[in-house]
Each structure stands twice: as structure tokens, then as C-alpha cells.
Design a protein around this motif. Structure first.
Motif, mmCIF file in Angstrom:
data_model
loop_
_atom_site.group_PDB
_atom_site.id
_atom_site.type_symbol
_atom_site.label_atom_id
_atom_site.label_comp_id
_atom_site.label_asym_id
_atom_site.label_seq_id
_atom_site.Cartn_x
_atom_site.Cartn_y
_atom_site.Cartn_z
ATOM 1 N N ASP A 57 13.765 8.747 11.049
ATOM 2 C CA ASP A 57 13.866 9.957 10.240
ATOM 3 C C ASP A 57 15.168 9.955 9.442
ATOM 4 O O ASP A 57 15.186 10.307 8.254
ATOM 5 N N GLN A 58 16.264 9.539 10.081
ATOM 6 C CA GLN A 58 17.532 9.423 9.355
ATOM 7 C C GLN A 58 17.427 8.380 8.245
ATOM 8 O O GLN A 58 17.889 8.601 7.112
ATOM 9 N N MET A 59 16.822 7.249 8.555
ATOM 10 C CA MET A 59 16.707 6.155 7.585
ATOM 11 C C MET A 59 15.880 6.554 6.373
ATOM 12 O O MET A 59 16.065 6.037 5.276
ATOM 13 N N SER A 60 14.943 7.480 6.568
ATOM 14 C CA SER A 60 14.057 7.915 5.478
ATOM 15 C C SER A 60 14.585 9.129 4.743
ATOM 16 O O SER A 60 13.970 9.571 3.767
ATOM 17 N N GLY A 61 15.672 9.710 5.222
ATOM 18 C CA GLY A 61 16.155 10.948 4.625
ATOM 19 C C GLY A 61 15.328 12.150 4.999
ATOM 20 O O GLY A 61 15.255 13.126 4.247
ATOM 21 N N VAL A 77 0.834 -1.210 0.000
ATOM 22 C CA VAL A 77 0.000 0.000 0.000
ATOM 23 C C VAL A 77 0.864 1.254 0.000
ATOM 24 O O VAL A 77 0.588 2.220 -0.734
ATOM 25 N N ALA A 78 1.930 1.269 0.808
ATOM 26 C CA ALA A 78 2.796 2.449 0.867
ATOM 27 C C ALA A 78 3.471 2.712 -0.472
ATOM 28 O O ALA A 78 3.531 3.864 -0.941
ATOM 29 N N GLY A 105 11.120 -0.024 8.345
ATOM 30 C CA GLY A 105 11.233 -0.789 7.111
ATOM 31 C C GLY A 105 10.814 0.017 5.901
ATOM 32 O O GLY A 105 11.506 0.027 4.870
ATOM 33 N N LEU A 106 9.686 0.704 6.017
ATOM 34 C CA LEU A 106 9.189 1.498 4.894
ATOM 35 C C LEU A 106 10.131 2.647 4.555
ATOM 36 O O LEU A 106 10.209 3.069 3.394
#
Length: 304
Positions: free
Chosen positions: A93-97, A21-22, A60-61
Motif C-alpha cells: 500500500d505504501q509502495m502504491s501510494g 494487462v495492468a 511490482g505493479l
């Protein structure tokens, strides 16, 4: 108006379901993918595979998406200590940029606390803990050196206040609900966004006005948003089919949610926009119906 996809995985969804879905929401151009933060199904029915942990899911996302914003609506303050929560959210937040937003609330579903051994204090204490968590989390994220805090429920001494999130000075914080006194004050003091979930236009407008008055006292501004259970269909038969699939009556959902043809839904979203809403969370409950997202993206998203 920015449209965001909002899911309820505690009703039974795997990580892979949420990933699909994401990634679909990202491909279709929705602004954000959000999920609830619960450990147990709400209401009667088959629990399926059960729930998943919200911040493990979002971690994960964060690595399997590239542009869509990610967050919770909302994480209960009862679930996690404020220091570890600040670390978890900063890391995601770091993992997602720099794409994470933290929705935080008092917690309300006592059954899931009992089921998993989580303390569930009375409402007054939950609000007190919630307020201290807001101060601590924002303090840890923005502290230039070490951080200390002495409250009624939490004490931090010389914390290194690390790691820092990618977003500076901090990720956005979302506070929701329609409480008449404490909620507006907390939103005006700590939040970047105030969300009214599953309420009528009149109730939503009244809640927005209370937060606006509170913001006049604090000298801050917050983004206003709304969330509604969403069913969109090309015709009446499709609307009824999608409503039935999530256990809803289409006629009642038209009155109490966001339901109808694309044109009807665009008009309804516009009514919330007239109240001041800038973001709209589309609560989609049938996570296997990706054609639903395709229809919304094609026929609603370009017109709001």
C-alpha cells in the motif's frame, strides 16, 4: 458502476504478462486491476509457466502503475500468517501510494496446498482462522500503539503494529462468497466490500440481501460487487472466437457469465446494478488479447 479487470494468473502467466494487462487497464480507464491468489492451475490443461505469487506481483505493479487500484480476489487465509500478511499488504500500500485492497477468504483449493506443503485444515477450522486473521490484520493496521491478541489459533503479544499502510485508517477489505450464515456476519463485521463471484442474478440478489440484514445488526454498510467470466465481441463471430480461446461455449457463457455484444453486456451489468452492485469484476482469461480490453473500454465502460 466501476469496472475492474480480474485475472487468473495460476492458469499460466508471467509477471510481464500481468504488467502489460495492468498498464493497459490503467491507460484505458478501468478502476482496478485484480488478480486471484493461487499457486497452481485449476482444472485440466497446460499449466504453461505456472503461477506467480500474488503479493510479490502487486508489489511490482505498485511501482509500475500510478493510478489504478490493485488487489486480490481473494487471498486464502491458509497461505500466510496474519501478522506477516498485514506487513506485506501495508508495504505494498505504501509502495502504491495508497491504492491497495485486500480480498481475503478461507481458502478452498486443497490440491495446491498439498502440492506446496501448505496445511489445509477442515472447513470449520479454516473459517475460525479466517475470522481471527480478519480481526488481527485490522487490529494491527488501526492500533495506535502496541497490539496484542489471544485467540484459538493465533497469539500476538505486544506487537509494534508496524508498518502502517498509506490508507488510513486501513486499506479496504473485500470478503466474497455465498455462504448463508458465517459469510454475511463476517462481511458485515469486517469488510468494506462484499463480492459475489460467478453466480446468477437470483443467487446474487439473495446473497446481497443476507449481507444487508447482517449489516443492520452491526450498523455498518458495505459496497456490493459481482464478478463474472467476461467475453465481449463486436459480432457473433468475434464472440465465439473469444469464448473458444478460453475453452468456453459462447451460448452457455451468455447464460452463465457476461458474454455478448457491448450492448448485451451493458444491459447485463445493469441488471446486477439494479440489485445494488456498485463494482463489477470482469474476469478476463485470455491475457494476450488486449484488443478485448480496448473494445470493453470503448463500448462498455462509458455506458455503465
Amino acid at each position: 458502476m466501476k469496472l475492474r479487470i480480474f485475472t487468473e494468473p495460476q492458469q499460466g502467466a508471467t509477471y510481464d504478462d500481468l504488467l502489460t494487462v495492468a498498464q493497459t487497464a490503467e491507460r484505458l480507464g478501468f478502476d482496478a486491476f485484480f488478480r486471484s491468489d493461487h499457486y497452481q492451475r485449476i482444472g485440466a490443461g497446460d499449466p504453461g509457466v505456472g503461477s506467480t505469487d500474488a503479493w510479490v506481483t502487486l508489489a511490482g505493479l505498485a511501482r509500475e502503475t500510478s493510478a489504478i487500484r490493485l488487489g486480490t480476489l481473494v487471498s486464502p487465509a491458509t497461505f500466510r500468517l496474519p501478522g506477516p500478511l498485514a506487513i506485506s499488504v501495508a508495504q505494498v500500500d505504501q509502495m502504491s501510494g495508497g491504492r491497495v485492497e485486500l480480498g481475503l477468504g478461507t481458502g478452498w483449493f486443497d490440491a495446491e496446498h498439498t502440492s506446496y506443503g501448505i496445511p489445509f485444515p477442515p472447513a470449520g477450522e479454516r473459517f475460525g482462522r479466517f475470522e481471527e486473521q480478519l480481526e488481527i490484520i485490522t487490529g494491527l493496521w488501526t492500533a495506535e500503539k502496541s497490539y496484542s491478541f489471544e485467540g484459538s489459533y493465533y497469539r500476538l503479544a505486544d506487537s509494534p503494529a508496524l508498518p502502517k499502510p498509506a490508507q488510513r485508517p486501513r486499506p479496504p477489505i473485500i470478503i466474497g462468497g455465498v455462504g448463508a450464515k458465517r459469510t454475511p456476519r463476517l462481511a458485515a463485521t469486517y469488510a468494506d466490500e462484499y463480492n459475489v463471484p460467478f453466480r446468477s442474478l437470483s443467487d446474487t440478489g439473495a446473497a446481497y440481501d443476507r449481507v444487508r440484514r447482517a449489516c443492520e445488526e452491526t450498523g455498518r454498510e458495505v459496497v456490493l460487487s459481482a464478478a463474472q467470466t467476461t467475453v465481449v465481441g463486436a459480432d457473433q463471430a468475434e464472440i465465439e472466437r473469444r469464448a473458444a480461446a478460453i475453452g468456453e461455449d459462447a451460448d452457455k457463457l451468455r447464460e452463465n457469465g457476461l458474454c455478448g455484444t457491448p450492448a448485451e453486456v451493458v444491459e447485463r451489468i445493469g441488471q446486477f446494478g439494479a440489485l445494488g452492485a456498485e463494482r463489477f469484476y470482469l474476469q478476463v482469461l485470455d491475457l494476450g488479447d488486449l484488443e478485448h480490453l480496448e473494445l470493453i473500454a470503448a463500448e462498455v465502460l462509458p455506458h455503465v
